[in-house]
Design a protein around this motif. Sequence first.
Motif, short mmCIF file in Angstrom:
data_model
loop_
_atom_site.label_atom_id
_atom_site.label_comp_id
_atom_site.label_asym_id
_atom_site.label_seq_id
_atom_site.Cartn_x
_atom_site.Cartn_y
_atom_site.Cartn_z
N ASP A 239 0.82 -1.21 0.00
CA ASP A 239 0.00 0.00 0.00
C ASP A 239 0.85 1.26 0.00
OD1 ASP A 239 -2.21 -1.55 -0.04
OD2 ASP A 239 -2.86 -1.14 2.01
N VAL A 240 2.04 1.20 0.58
CA VAL A 240 2.89 2.38 0.69
C VAL A 240 3.58 2.71 -0.62
CG1 VAL A 240 4.98 1.15 1.39
CG2 VAL A 240 4.59 3.49 2.20
N LEU A 241 3.64 1.75 -1.55
CA LEU A 241 4.31 1.96 -2.83
C LEU A 241 3.29 2.03 -3.95
CD1 LEU A 241 7.31 -0.54 -2.47
CD2 LEU A 241 7.24 1.89 -1.89
N GLU A 242 3.58 2.83 -4.95
CA GLU A 242 2.67 2.98 -6.08
C GLU A 242 2.93 1.95 -7.17
OE1 GLU A 242 2.98 6.95 -7.46
OE2 GLU A 242 2.08 7.85 -5.66
N THR A 243 4.07 1.33 -7.16
CA THR A 243 4.43 0.36 -8.19
C THR A 243 4.45 -1.04 -7.61
OG1 THR A 243 6.79 0.68 -7.74
CG2 THR A 243 5.78 2.06 -9.43
N VAL A 244 4.33 -2.01 -8.50
CA VAL A 244 4.42 -3.43 -8.12
C VAL A 244 5.88 -3.83 -8.06
CG1 VAL A 244 3.78 -5.78 -8.74
CG2 VAL A 244 2.19 -3.89 -9.18
N ILE A 245 6.26 -4.50 -6.98
CA ILE A 245 7.63 -4.97 -6.83
C ILE A 245 7.64 -6.49 -6.81
CG2 ILE A 245 8.34 -2.90 -5.58
CD1 ILE A 245 8.11 -4.47 -2.98
N THR A 246 8.81 -7.06 -6.75
CA THR A 246 8.94 -8.52 -6.71
C THR A 246 9.49 -8.96 -5.36
OG1 THR A 246 11.17 -8.42 -7.68
CG2 THR A 246 9.29 -8.69 -9.19
N GLY A 247 9.20 -10.17 -5.01
CA GLY A 247 9.71 -10.76 -3.78
C GLY A 247 10.10 -12.20 -4.00
N GLN A 248 11.13 -12.64 -3.34
CA GLN A 248 11.62 -14.01 -3.48
C GLN A 248 11.25 -14.83 -2.25
OE1 GLN A 248 15.89 -14.57 -3.68
NE2 GLN A 248 15.68 -16.32 -5.03
N VAL A 249 10.68 -15.99 -2.48
CA VAL A 249 10.29 -16.87 -1.39
C VAL A 249 11.55 -17.43 -0.73
CG1 VAL A 249 9.03 -18.94 -0.72
CG2 VAL A 249 8.13 -17.46 -2.53
N VAL A 250 11.70 -17.18 0.57
CA VAL A 250 12.88 -17.66 1.30
C VAL A 250 12.51 -18.67 2.39
CG1 VAL A 250 14.23 -15.59 0.84
CG2 VAL A 250 12.76 -15.67 2.87
N GLU A 251 11.22 -18.73 2.74
CA GLU A 251 10.84 -19.67 3.81
C GLU A 251 9.36 -20.00 3.71
OE1 GLU A 251 10.86 -19.94 8.73
OE2 GLU A 251 11.81 -18.25 7.70
N ILE A 252 9.03 -21.25 3.88
CA ILE A 252 7.64 -21.72 3.92
C ILE A 252 7.49 -22.57 5.18
CG2 ILE A 252 5.84 -23.05 2.77
CD1 ILE A 252 7.22 -22.51 0.12
N GLU A 253 6.65 -22.10 6.09
CA GLU A 253 6.45 -22.87 7.33
C GLU A 253 5.72 -24.18 7.01
OE1 GLU A 253 4.56 -20.71 10.41
OE2 GLU A 253 6.26 -19.35 10.74
N PRO A 254 6.26 -25.30 7.46
CA PRO A 254 5.66 -26.60 7.12
C PRO A 254 4.50 -27.01 8.02
CG PRO A 254 7.66 -26.93 8.38
CD PRO A 254 7.51 -25.45 8.22
N ALA A 255 3.82 -26.06 8.61
CA ALA A 255 2.67 -26.36 9.47
C ALA A 255 1.59 -25.33 9.20
CB ALA A 255 3.06 -26.35 10.95
N ALA A 256 0.35 -25.79 9.08
CA ALA A 256 -0.77 -24.90 8.76
C ALA A 256 -1.44 -24.40 10.03
CB ALA A 256 -1.80 -25.62 7.89
N ASP A 257 -2.02 -23.22 9.93
CA ASP A 257 -2.85 -22.70 11.00
C ASP A 257 -4.17 -23.48 11.00
OD1 ASP A 257 -3.51 -20.41 12.99
OD2 ASP A 257 -5.20 -20.38 11.60
N THR A 258 -4.52 -24.04 12.14
CA THR A 258 -5.69 -24.92 12.20
C THR A 258 -7.00 -24.18 11.95
OG1 THR A 258 -5.74 -24.62 14.61
CG2 THR A 258 -4.54 -26.53 13.75
N ALA A 259 -7.03 -22.87 12.20
CA ALA A 259 -8.28 -22.11 12.02
C ALA A 259 -8.48 -21.71 10.56
CB ALA A 259 -8.27 -20.89 12.93
N SER A 260 -7.44 -21.16 9.93
CA SER A 260 -7.57 -20.65 8.56
C SER A 260 -7.09 -21.63 7.50
CB SER A 260 -6.79 -19.34 8.42
OG SER A 260 -5.40 -19.56 8.66
N ARG A 261 -6.44 -22.73 7.91
CA ARG A 261 -5.90 -23.70 6.96
C ARG A 261 -4.94 -23.03 5.99
NH1 ARG A 261 -5.99 -27.61 9.68
NH2 ARG A 261 -5.21 -28.70 7.83
N SER A 262 -4.12 -22.13 6.49
CA SER A 262 -3.16 -21.41 5.66
C SER A 262 -1.75 -21.61 6.20
CB SER A 262 -3.49 -19.92 5.61
OG SER A 262 -3.46 -19.36 6.90
#
Length: 352
Positions: A239-262
């Motif tokens: 929201d603070v930037l007017e342009t679209v930027i890129t991001g590199q995935v560096v970590e994925i937690e191997p456990a899901a939140d039980t409420a949101s399944r995310s």
Amino acid sequence: MNRKKLLGILGAALGLVLVFVWLAGGFVGKVSTEAKHTAGTPQAGGQTIDWTVVPERRMFSGSLQARQQANLSARITARVAEVLVDAGDRVEAGDVLLRLESDDLSARVRQQEQALASAQARVNEARLNFQRSEQLVSQGLLPEARLDEVRAQRDSAEAEFNRAREALSEARTSEGFSMIVAPFSGVVSRRSVFTGDTATPGMQLISLYDPQTLRLEAAVSESALGVLSIGDTLKVNLDVLETVITGQVVEIEPAADTASRSFIVRLVLDTDAQLYPGMFGKVTVTVGERQALLVPSDWVTHRGQLDFIQVNTPAGPERRIVRLGDTHSIDDRLWVEIAAGLHPRENVLPQR
């Protein structure tokens, strides 16, 4: 009830009715939802719209969080003598951030130093007595029991010396608790106390973070997790930037939140902009492909909450209300999806 009061009540009721009718749009001409034709023949220069394969994208919300952050708290009860930093200050590792009153702690250190010196003197005396007694016993001038007695005195004096040394170490450590220092280089994000406040054990005093470790933490649903892997590059909207930027995935937690399944996915952002923890952002994940009807975005006109396009029909140009979908950039041109209101193989005219 007299006639004057009755007329007043009726007038007020009529006024309320008129206000409700006005709020409901009764005095404003409505835009017809029916397609409008312009008399004449079909025009040239239009474009026939057909199905186009576009990526299926999903957006997931997240916020910026620092990987290295700390909430510094007090470990002793003492009055705050001096606060040396404010929120937003940049500090280096080892810098003193806050000082607590330590007169009583310093006095305790001096007392323990004196107690240690006294214990050292007793140890020296007990060791000397043991050496003398050992010689006299070997010469037969003292009984063997006397040697056992002085040995016990020596051991007791050495134990007392060790206790005094540990007490001095504890006193010096407690004195060190009066100085709150930065554990790493970073920026002060919050100052919770002021000079004169009383700090208690566990009380949060200062928070800081390392801006070089900021990551976007997004909650990605398990249905989209299968297309992600470490090292993927994704588009990120902040929201603070007017342009679209890129991001590199560096970590994925191997456990899901039980409420949101995310699952929490962390990305390093490719930007030099000034960012802060807690800023809101969205990450776009491409989960597949789908078909859509696309028209140039500048061929769409807007009137209030309605969107229109010009369709070339056998009866002539027709202004038609449509419902828009996602926007796509193709060959350096913006195209918008027509989610409803247009059929394949129809000819669309640019707006005049």
